[in-house]
Design an enzyme around this catalytic site. Structure first.
Site, PDB file in Angstrom:
ATOM      1  N   LYS A   1       0.993  -1.110   0.049  1.00  0.00           N
ATOM      2  CA  LYS A   1      -0.035  -0.023  -0.043  1.00  0.00           C
ATOM      3  C   LYS A   1       0.893   1.027  -0.039  1.00  0.00           C
ATOM      4  CE  LYS A   1      -3.674   2.275   2.627  1.00  0.00           C
ATOM      5  NZ  LYS A   1      -4.659   2.025   3.879  1.00  0.00           N
TER       6      LYS A   1
ATOM      7  N   SER B   1      -9.702   3.004   3.062  1.00  0.00           N
ATOM      8  CA  SER B   1      -8.538   3.467   2.300  1.00  0.00           C
ATOM      9  C   SER B   1      -7.562   2.472   1.456  1.00  0.00           C
ATOM     10  CB  SER B   1      -7.830   4.579   2.862  1.00  0.00           C
ATOM     11  OG  SER B   1      -6.969   3.897   3.960  1.00  0.00           O
TER      12      SER B   1
ATOM     13  N   SER C   1     -10.088   0.730   7.316  1.00  0.00           N
ATOM     14  CA  SER C   1      -9.271   0.827   6.216  1.00  0.00           C
ATOM     15  C   SER C   1      -8.944  -0.505   5.306  1.00  0.00           C
ATOM     16  CB  SER C   1      -8.173   1.954   6.257  1.00  0.00           C
ATOM     17  OG  SER C   1      -8.578   3.214   6.465  1.00  0.00           O
TER      18      SER C   1
END
Length: 469
Positions: free
Chosen positions: A74, A149, A173
């Protein structure tokens, strides 16, 4: 050149299965990497989960249990030689050579980084659509958000580009995108793993790093690789389903005092029936009494404080201070709100968190597991949580949807979204389970049991490599 049969056959395998092929010499690490890049080239233009691709041949993989397996990191986390933007135009050209203790563990395990996955700016919104990178699409329905996210990581796994992807979770997230994309999303207890970042903040203290995966065993192995072995009672590699009856507290009311949408309620009811079928005791209880608006304000105050610290550090390194146009409108508004609150902002937020944790602990004491939906609504359409909306409107929309997962971050508990419900007319809907801090192994054991009872391995999104090839 990788042919389409190889694309699909390798995409169907989880990380451990790919590593086993590599260990037996049936496929080389280079071939796994080339096939991964071919899959990214095939679907990334449509779905856009990968924001940076590592085109160069990687160094020889470590000899660990994931040796040769490609994965994504990520973009919240640095990786040597790759762009590290955190979804923000402020860092659009930032490349780092840093490696974290967390990253070193992943390298030693044999995982091979194939690139960076998309995220919302600084991980602040539960959507993956930024002014820097554009929109990441849900492979179950291109008009739906991947949520966030960690939306890029979830989409890449759901589409079969990689078998697992690093993600992190500061309020849901990781678990929320796993729910929206039909995957397994596990958030470890606070302090369970080695550090994945060099910075420290209240928001960072709530954030746990782990992965989004298709199989429970990949997630369990990933945790055993990254856990802090000096902590009390290390988890190790959990391999087996739970073998005892669990006492499970269950509720559906959100932090804001609302009930979930009907489809979400159906998914929850199915999960309750399954748990009873498996021999567990599910007890509907009165939810903890939270001050929802205060908890939401506190959460975004600590988020604004974290970004404010980033801006202050950048201002110290250049002549011109950070400009409003370098950040998304929502991010800028969070910083302004935090600064306007003055010196009592963080103490007030910490006190609000402490009250919420006391209420949560009191309501769940004596239970092994807590059961709720993962999100209160079906996955939303693209644009619903766009960062260009005003702060108040985004807080209202976020509060409606994300009414279950943040408390585990605040309390330091492990939590997981399990893909048990796949409607015919929409994206998947996950079911959420949580346990007391340190009870990671118990949750993983329950996950194995649920995976055996309702296998999801061959549930592929319409816009995925196995479905299309």
């Amino acid at each position: 050149m990788v042919n389409t049969n190889e694309l699909a056959s390798l995409a169907r395998l989880d990380g451990m299965a790919q590593a086993e092929l590599c260990a037996r010499g049936e496929v080389s690490a280079d071939e796994l990497f080339d096939a991964c890049l071919a899959r990214i080239d095939a679907l990334n233009p449509l779905l856009r989960p990968v924001v940076t691709v590592a085109r160069e041949r990687p160094r020889p993989a470590g000899s660990g249990p994931f040796s040769g397996v490609p994965f994504l990191v990520k973009d919240s986390t640095p990786w040597p030689g790759l762009r590290w933007s955190m979804g923000s135009r402020l860092f659009a050209a930032h490349v780092t050579q840093q490696q974290t203790p967390y990253g070193r563990r992943l390298e030693q395990s044999g995982l091979v980084c194939a690139g960076k996955s998309a995220m919302s700016e600084f991980g602040l919104l539960a959507s993956t659509e930024t002014l820097l990178e554009g929109v990441t699409h849900n492979p179950w329905n291109l008009a739906c958000s991947a949520t966030g996210s960690s939306g890029g990581s979830a989409v890449a796994v759901a589409a079969g580009l990689v078998p697992l992807a690093h993600a992190n979770d500061g309020g849901g997230s990781l678990r929320i995108p796993a729910s929206a994309c039909g995957l397994f999303g596990f958030k470890p207890s606070r302090g369970r793993t080695v550090p994945a970042s060099f910075a420290s903040s209240d928001f960072g203290d709530m954030t746990s790093d782990h992965c989004i995966s298709r199989s429970v065993r990949d997630s369990a192995l990933f945790l055993s690789i990254t856990e802090d072995r000096s902590s009390d009672a290390p988890v190790g590699f959990v391999r087996d389903p739970i073998a005892r009856k669990l006492r499970i507290a269950a509720w559906t009311r959100t932090v804001m005092g609302e009930e979930p949408e009907p489809k979400v309620r159906r998914a929850y009811d199915e999960a309750v029936a399954l748990l009873i079928e498996l021999g567990h005791e599910v007890e509907p209880i009165t939810p903890p009494l939270f001050d929802g608006p205060a908890l939401g304000d506190a959460f975004f105050l600590v988020s604004g404080a974290a970004v404010s610290d980033v801006i202050e550090k950048i201002d110290q390194t250049r002549d011109e201070p950070v400009q409003q146009g370098e950040l998304e409108p929502f991010t800028w508004a969070l910083v302004e709100t935090y600064l306007a609150r003055g010196s009592d902002a963080l103490p007030w937020a910490r006190a609000a968190f402490a009250r919420a944790v006391r209420a949560y602990d009191e309501a769940t004491r004596g239970y092994d597991v807590v059961l709720t939906p993962t999100i209160a609504t079906e996955p939303w359409r693209i644009g619903h949580l766009s960062p260009i909306f005003g702060r108040e409107e985004l807080l209202r929309r976020t509060g409606r949807a994300l009414g279950y997962t943040p408390i585990q971050n605040i309390a330091g508990c492990p939590g997981m979204s399990v893909p048990l419900h796949f409607p015919e007319d929409g994206p998947p809907i996950g079911t959420h389970f949580a346990a007391a801090p340190g009870a990671d192994a118990l949750l993983l054991g329950l996950a194995y049991q649920l995976e055996q009872a309702r296998p999801w391995k061959e549930r592929w999104a319409p816009y995925s490599i196995p479905a299309l090839f």
